[in-house]
Design a protein around this motif. Structure first.
Motif, mmCIF file in Angstrom:
data_model
loop_
_atom_site.group_PDB
_atom_site.id
_atom_site.type_symbol
_atom_site.label_atom_id
_atom_site.label_comp_id
_atom_site.label_asym_id
_atom_site.label_seq_id
_atom_site.Cartn_x
_atom_site.Cartn_y
_atom_site.Cartn_z
ATOM 1 N N LEU A 164 -32.878 5.847 -46.559
ATOM 2 C CA LEU A 164 -34.048 5.360 -47.292
ATOM 3 C C LEU A 164 -34.853 6.523 -47.851
ATOM 4 C CD1 LEU A 164 -35.972 2.691 -47.549
ATOM 5 C CD2 LEU A 164 -37.201 3.764 -45.704
ATOM 6 N N ASP B 249 -33.489 8.543 -60.138
ATOM 7 C CA ASP B 249 -32.827 7.265 -60.379
ATOM 8 C C ASP B 249 -31.446 7.458 -60.987
ATOM 9 O OD1 ASP B 249 -34.283 5.133 -59.506
ATOM 10 O OD2 ASP B 249 -35.726 5.317 -61.130
ATOM 11 N N ALA B 250 -31.401 8.378 -61.940
ATOM 12 C CA ALA B 250 -30.146 8.596 -62.651
ATOM 13 C C ALA B 250 -29.047 8.984 -61.673
ATOM 14 C CB ALA B 250 -30.326 9.675 -63.704
ATOM 15 N N LEU C 298 -28.854 8.315 -58.509
ATOM 16 C CA LEU C 298 -28.488 7.190 -57.647
ATOM 17 C C LEU C 298 -27.508 6.259 -58.353
ATOM 18 C CD1 LEU C 298 -31.838 6.146 -55.941
ATOM 19 C CD2 LEU C 298 -29.900 7.324 -54.930
ATOM 20 N N LEU C 299 -27.784 6.019 -59.628
ATOM 21 C CA LEU C 299 -26.951 5.067 -60.348
ATOM 22 C C LEU C 299 -25.639 5.692 -60.799
ATOM 23 C CD1 LEU C 299 -29.785 3.335 -62.325
ATOM 24 C CD2 LEU C 299 -28.333 2.282 -60.609
ATOM 25 N N GLY D 40 -24.141 7.199 -56.883
ATOM 26 C CA GLY D 40 -24.275 6.309 -55.728
ATOM 27 C C GLY D 40 -25.278 6.847 -54.717
ATOM 28 N N TYR D 41 -25.562 6.026 -53.724
ATOM 29 C CA TYR D 41 -26.494 6.432 -52.670
ATOM 30 C C TYR D 41 -25.827 7.484 -51.812
ATOM 31 C CZ TYR D 41 -29.117 2.274 -53.930
ATOM 32 O OH TYR D 41 -29.850 1.343 -54.599
ATOM 33 N N ILE E 121 -40.785 -2.764 -63.951
ATOM 34 C CA ILE E 121 -40.337 -3.027 -62.587
ATOM 35 C C ILE E 121 -39.968 -1.714 -61.916
ATOM 36 C CG2 ILE E 121 -38.393 -3.966 -61.274
ATOM 37 C CD1 ILE E 121 -38.429 -6.344 -63.032
ATOM 38 N N THR F 164 -38.102 1.004 -60.058
ATOM 39 C CA THR F 164 -36.665 1.199 -59.982
ATOM 40 C C THR F 164 -36.253 1.507 -58.552
ATOM 41 O OG1 THR F 164 -37.131 3.426 -60.622
ATOM 42 C CG2 THR F 164 -36.387 1.935 -62.348
ATOM 43 N N VAL F 165 -34.975 1.732 -58.407
ATOM 44 C CA VAL F 165 -34.391 1.914 -57.082
ATOM 45 C C VAL F 165 -35.180 2.891 -56.216
ATOM 46 C CG1 VAL F 165 -32.216 2.263 -55.935
ATOM 47 C CG2 VAL F 165 -32.238 1.764 -58.363
ATOM 48 N N ARG G 147 -38.639 1.774 -55.108
ATOM 49 C CA ARG G 147 -38.662 0.804 -54.019
ATOM 50 C C ARG G 147 -38.470 1.501 -52.678
ATOM 51 N NH1 ARG G 147 -35.020 -3.244 -57.364
ATOM 52 N NH2 ARG G 147 -33.427 -1.824 -56.663
ATOM 53 N N MET G 148 -37.598 2.477 -52.668
ATOM 54 C CA MET G 148 -37.369 3.218 -51.432
ATOM 55 C C MET G 148 -38.624 4.009 -51.061
ATOM 56 S SD MET G 148 -34.435 2.309 -50.559
ATOM 57 C CE MET G 148 -32.740 1.932 -50.951
ATOM 58 N N ILE H 277 -41.675 3.281 -51.867
ATOM 59 C CA ILE H 277 -42.685 2.334 -51.397
ATOM 60 C C ILE H 277 -42.494 2.083 -49.906
ATOM 61 C CG2 ILE H 277 -43.321 -0.106 -51.450
ATOM 62 C CD1 ILE H 277 -42.951 -0.059 -54.447
#
Lengths: 310, 296, 508
Positions: free
Chosen positions: B32, B40-41, B43-44, B47-48, B257, B259-260, B263-264, B266
């Motif tokens: 997390l 973000d880039a 991650l997408l 991958g994580y 919204i 992004t990935v 959210r983490m 947050i």
């Protein structure tokens, strides 16, 4: 015998308990306000709600609000709810006791603290966030399992969110991961409350650790286990909405194994809404839980009156 | 005392098991955190990963920009948690003590009265009508403290069970003979001996206050009263509502919204203070348990 | 001593408990729903000495602004002078709204004007949350008719019940594909080459060949083309029984059995087989915009508007090309998607409608609600657009929503820097040239088939996104889906729809 005594209790005898009633009163009043007054709203489950008439004066409609609960797939949904809860209850209790014993047996104080904190950590995270973490593991495109493990090993990747067969395990695992800290801490407190003299005596008798656990620790934990179990039984028809809705990303392909009463009600009412219908679902869950609890509590009462909840 | 070989073997074994479990518990949280400091880039694209490919604090900047009241909200959360936990423990423990006295007339009925609240509830709307229209607690600090969390039947019952099983009845009686009042016994004997469960319940209660955002969502719209969880959960809720109603018109707003990584982030921001405070709590916690174990 | 105190507390509780029951007595419902005899008399002329009406206005916003108080003060200055009303502003974000609205509506909280999703209105009317504004629309609401248009207002009726007015968002939702211009040009395709979803296949093949690592298509799982309503009129209450052919048919048929639906799903499936789609598409909750911004997404679906390109450029950080693949068509459900209604809690619905009327026609009001205070939160630039004043940014601005699509009348308001100042004329142009469904103005009343709709929603949740994401073989998937729909009562709903539509249509 006891009953006889009670019946003949006079005012002077009652008087000595007044301090105790005073200690109960604030909590009882709070429960009355916070729980019992709103609870009367349950009757809307049998009414066709109309704002102008209000909850209490709307027209009665009998069981109309309940019909939608027993439509297509009702059986699968009830089966899912029940079986997940039973598994959660059994595994949760077992894991909680096991971890509690292990942690109390650890000698190093610092290690003890670290373990205790660690098992509590997942408990601190809201279920929406858990769903993000699970997604980080299971995402077909970017997940650790696919991209970090299966792909480098040359294995076929899995579209986790469209393969129902894995989900019972995933959900149980996630629930255990997130929830076992709660039971564990309660059992740790329970073990802490056990009289040390028992163990000393057992040691003098040459009992092994396993025998001590079997003969002392677990029997002493029984009241806590019963309490937690009865409370679990009371919610056996309810489910953690987030776990079954957010964690599987509301994936349609998984409905057969993820649809529970709460997710069903949420999805059904999303478009049609209705106070009456949602109250009906809650009422249904409560009544079943209530009956089961009365049954279990009655059984417990038969064997040991002190351990019964009431 | 000389410890036997089997003793050490046992210690090594249970430590090994616990270390493994600890890792299982902690790894997802590491993931997390690592995702929250990745771009973000990356991650997408990649991958994580437990090791961020491209380091970025953009997610945290986003939160700071969107939650200017964040520090105030931390303060509000702490205040609410402290007051709420104290109130809850006071109410629960005194009630639990009275209900643990086996001779108390109507004890079963009252226990049932308490337990029943765990089974049935009238749903959100009647609660809202009452708190909002009768008690007028909307937009006061009490809105964050009083509804739902000030007393939980679960706490009362668990504390009661503990009092009944772990405090010898003889001690209750002994006090009585000395002419001590119930209040006195409660204060001088029961509370100290019940420390382990009280600390545990205090922790759970504190956590439920800390994590709660529903009270805030329903009863508060004054930003001065926002708690951290409310602030962060509103970001998530708003995003989900936008997605659920993704009509043409809202498409423009969709781009906002989180992004990935946001959210983490947050999640991590909400968790951080607990991670900081928890070790201190642990001290009391361990103390409480030790205290409980000493007796007898 | 102590005992007395507790006793008092207990009594107080019992009394409040009784008070609660008493609350539900229909004290509000006695408010007459017929207009007062005010024929001709303009409600907006302020009668001196009269107590100002206190109104509460709930409206959708994008964020919790720091300085609502200042906006409210400025807003009240206008309303006090022009309407003799004191307005309590209640900005609400979408997430909070969805969680709270049911409770607020069933409570006695002060509320006059509230925003609603048109798709939820049926149950609201059934529960008595909203007020029929028919009696007021031609008197105190006559400007609303001028501004919105009679035809568009009629989209907010269920039966004879006029539940509110649509807000000023676009009136048609054509589907478009947003693609990255650099890759699009590299592929050698022209915008004219793409006329339909099927035309995208050749483009994807080419781009995939050039950039094997790119994901050709990604975005929200609910926005794939098989999942959106574009070429049929669903008449409200979900796509369970539709009028095909852009709403030009008058027989209700099952969209999910149509050749068109099958073709869309098959295309999606084919794309999935060829590896064009994101593996996570079926459950994706990430917007195409943010996915494209991350750099490895080539295209996503969106709804087309006159200013799409500018918006998507800003949202994705790339130069984009917007390829429209369906015609603009006006359906009732598009127009009434977002509307503003009068709450049953309103003490004086007539005054509430007058306030609504005033906001729609008053530019300053709309500017205040969306952009805050002139000079402080924004300044007007030479070209007529607005921007932040010197030293103000999105981080420290007191009030800035940029949420016009969900506000009351964005057409009557400034546009932000970068948007064409005559954007609203373009919107109007699209509206006027769009195909009009034959059912425009008709909304299906779902109340008689509530249970069926609930069951159908579950079924479509279960199957539709997976089919739409090409994750299921259409051969068996579509059949299974339809079997489940019929089992859930699709025919009943279609029959009811046809019945209601026929009644309405013959009355036109």
């Amino acid at each position: 015998m006891k009953r006889e005594k009670k019946r003949r209790m006079t005012w002077t005898q009652m008087k000595q308990y007044i301090p105790l009633y005073i200690m109960i009163l604030p909590g009882a009043v709070y429960l009355f306000i916070n729980n019992y007054i709103p609870m009367t709203g349950i009757i809307v489950a049998f009414k066709k709600y109309n704002k102008a008439k209000g909850i209490y004066h709307s027209d009665w409609v009998g069981l109309d609000n309940f019909t939608y609960l027993f439509q297509r797939d009702a059986w699968i949904i009830i089966r899912n709810t029940l079986s997940y809860n039973v598994v959660f209850l059994i595994l949760g209790t077992a894991a909680g006791i096991l971890l509690a014993i292990l942690i109390t047996d650890v000698v190093s104080k610092r290690a003890k603290k670290i373990y205790q904190s660690a098992i509590m950590l997942p408990f601190l995270i809201s279920i929406i966030i858990v769903s993000y973490i699970v997604f980080a593991f299971l995402s077909a495109e970017n997940g650790i399992l696919n991209k970090g493990i299966l792909e480098p090993l040359g294995l076929d990747t899995v579209k986790w969110y469209s393969e129902p067969k894995y989900w019972p395990f995933i959900l149980v695992l996630v629930n255990l991961w997130k929830g076992c800290g709660y039971g564990t801490l309660i059992y740790i407190a329970g073990i802490a409350g056990i009289d040390g003299a028992f163990y000393e005596a057992a040691k003098l008798d040459g009992a092994t650790r396993w025998q001590q656990i079997k003969k002392i620790t677990i029997p002493c934990l029984v009241p806590s286990i019963i309490t937690l179990t009865i409370m679990g039984v009371g919610r056996i028809f309810s489910s953690d909405f987030g776990l079954f809705y957010q964690v599987p990303q509301n994936s349609g392909s998984l409905y057969d194994v993820t649809n529970t009463i709460d997710t069903y009600v949420y999805r059904a009412l999303m478009t049609t809404g209705g106070l009456g219908r949602s109250a009906a679902a809650g009422f249904f869950q409560s009544v079943v839980g209530f009956l089961l609890v009365m049954g279990v509590n009655g059984m417990v009462r038969k064997f040991s009156k002190d351990n019964a909840m009431f | 005392m000389i410890k036997s070989k089997s003793y050490w073997r046992y210690q090594i074994l249970i430590n090994a098991v616990m270390i493994l479990i600890t890792l299982i518990m902690v790894f997802p949280l590491v993931l997390l955190f690592m995702s929250s400091i990745s771009s973000d880039a990356s991650l997408l694209k990649y991958g994580y990963s437990f090791f961020p490919r491209e380091f970025s604090l953009a997610a945290y900047q986003y939160i700071l920009a969107n939650g200017t009241t964040l520090f105030r909200a931390y303060g509000m959360t702490i205040l609410v948690t402290i007051i709420g936990t104290i109130l809850n423990l006071t109410l629960s423990s005194s009630m639990a003590y009275a209900l643990s006295v086996k001779k108390l007339p109507f004890r079963n009925i009252i226990s049932f009265y308490v337990f029943f609240t765990m089974l049935f509830n009238g749903g959100l709307v009647p609660s809202y009508l009452m708190w909002s229209n009768v008690f007028h607690i909307k937009n006061t600090i009490w809105a964050l403290i009083v509804p739902n969390f000030m007393l939980s039947a679960m706490n009362v019952i668990l504390i009661r069970t503990y009092f009944m099983t772990s405090i010898p009845e003889a001690l209750y009686e002994a006090g009585k003979i000395d002419g001590a009042s119930y209040f006195y016994i409660f204060r001088k004997i029961v509370l100290p001996m019940g420390t382990p469960i009280l600390v545990t319940m205090g922790l759970f209660t504190g956590l439920s206050y800390w994590n709660d955002w529903t009270n805030g969502l329903y009863y508060v719209n004054d930003t001065k009263l926002y708690t951290v969880q409310l602030l962060l959960n509103k970001m998530i809720q708003d995003a989900q509502a936008l997605q659920a109603n993704a009509s043409a018109s809202s498409a423009n707003a969709l781009m906002k919204i989180p992004t990935v990584s946001v959210r983490m982030a947050i999640a991590f921001v909400a968790l951080l203070p607990i991670l900081v405070i928890y070790p201190f709590l642990q001290k009391y916690f361990a103390k409480g348990i030790a205290l409980g174990a000493v007796k007898g | 001593m102590k005992r007395k105190k507790w006793m008092a507390l207990f009594l107080a509780t019992v009394i409040t408990a009784m008070g609660l029951t008493g609350c539900s007595n229909p004290s509000n419902s006695t408010t007459p729903t017929t207009p007062k005899d005010s024929t001709g008399a303009s409600q907006e002329s302020v009668t001196p000495g009269e107590e100002p009406y206190e109104a509460t206005l709930m409206y959708w916003v994008g964020n919790d602004a720091r300085d609502v108080d200042a906006v409210e003060a400025a807003f009240n200055e206008l309303t006090m002078a022009q309407l003799n009303m004191k307005v309590d502003l209640m900005p609400i974000t979408l997430g909070t709204y969805t969680q709270q609205i049911q409770m607020i509506m069933s409570s006695d909280d002060k509320l006059d004007i509230l925003p609603v999703f048109g798709s939820n209105v049926g149950p609201y009317i059934d529960a008595g949350y909203l007020i029929d504004i028919t009696p007021y629309i031609d008197t105190v609401g006559k400007d609303l008719v001028d501004i919105i248009g009679k035809e568009d207002i009629s989209c907010c009726t269920i039966g004879d019940f006029l539940w509110g007015v649509p807000n000023m968002h676009e009136r048609s939702n054509p589907v478009c594909y947003v693609v990255r211009t650099d890759l699009f040009e590299e592929s050698g395709f022209k915008a004219e080459d793409i006329k339909s979803m099927q035309d995208m296949a050749a483009l994807y093949a080419k781009v995939k060949e050039l950039h094997p690592d790119m994901i050709m298509y990604n975005g929200l799982n609910t926005l794939t083309q098989p999942c959106v309503q574009t070429t049929f009129d669903a008449l409200g209450g979900g796509n369970y029984g539709v009028l095909m052919n852009n709403g030009q048919d008058t027989t209700v048929t099952n969209w999910y059995e149509s050749d068109e639906f099958r073709s869309l799903v098959e295309t999606m499936y084919e794309w999935n087989q060829k590896g064009y789609l994101s593996q996570d598409l079926a459950t994706s909750t990430d917007a195409g915009e943010s996915l494209m911004r991350a750099g490895n997404t080539f295209s996503f679906t969106s709804y087309w508007k006159p200013n799409s390109k500018a918006e998507k450029d800003a949202a994705t950080g790339y130069d984009t090309t917007v390829l429209r693949v369906t015609e603009p068509v006006c359906y009732t459900s598009t127009t009434n998607a977002l509307g503003y209604s009068i709450s049953a809690n309103s003490e004086d619905p007539e005054k509430a409608v007058a306030l609504l009327n005033w906001i729609y026609k008053t530019k300053e009001a709309n500017d205040l609600l969306n952009w805050g205070i002139e000079g402080k939160d924004y300044i007007v630039q030479e070209d007529g657009t607005i921007n932040y004043p010197e030293g103000v940014t999105s981080d420290n601005v007191g009030y800035h929503q940029d949420f016009g699509w969900a506000m009351l009348n964005q057409y009557n308001s400034y546009v932000w820097d970068g948007t064409s100042p005559d954007i609203w004329d373009e919107y109007q142009k699209v509206r006027n040239s769009a195909i009009l469904s034959k059912a425009y103005g008709f909304t299906f009343d779902t109340i008689p088939v509530t249970n069926e709709i609930a069951a159908l929603t579950l079924v479509s949740n279960q199957y539709l996104t997976a089919l739409g994401a090409g994750a299921v073989d259409p051969e068996s998937g579509i059949k299974e889906f339809n079997d489940a729909l019929y089992a859930a009562g699709l025919q009943t709903v279609m029959d009811e729809k046809q019945k209601q539509f026929d009644e309405w249509y013959s009355a036109q």
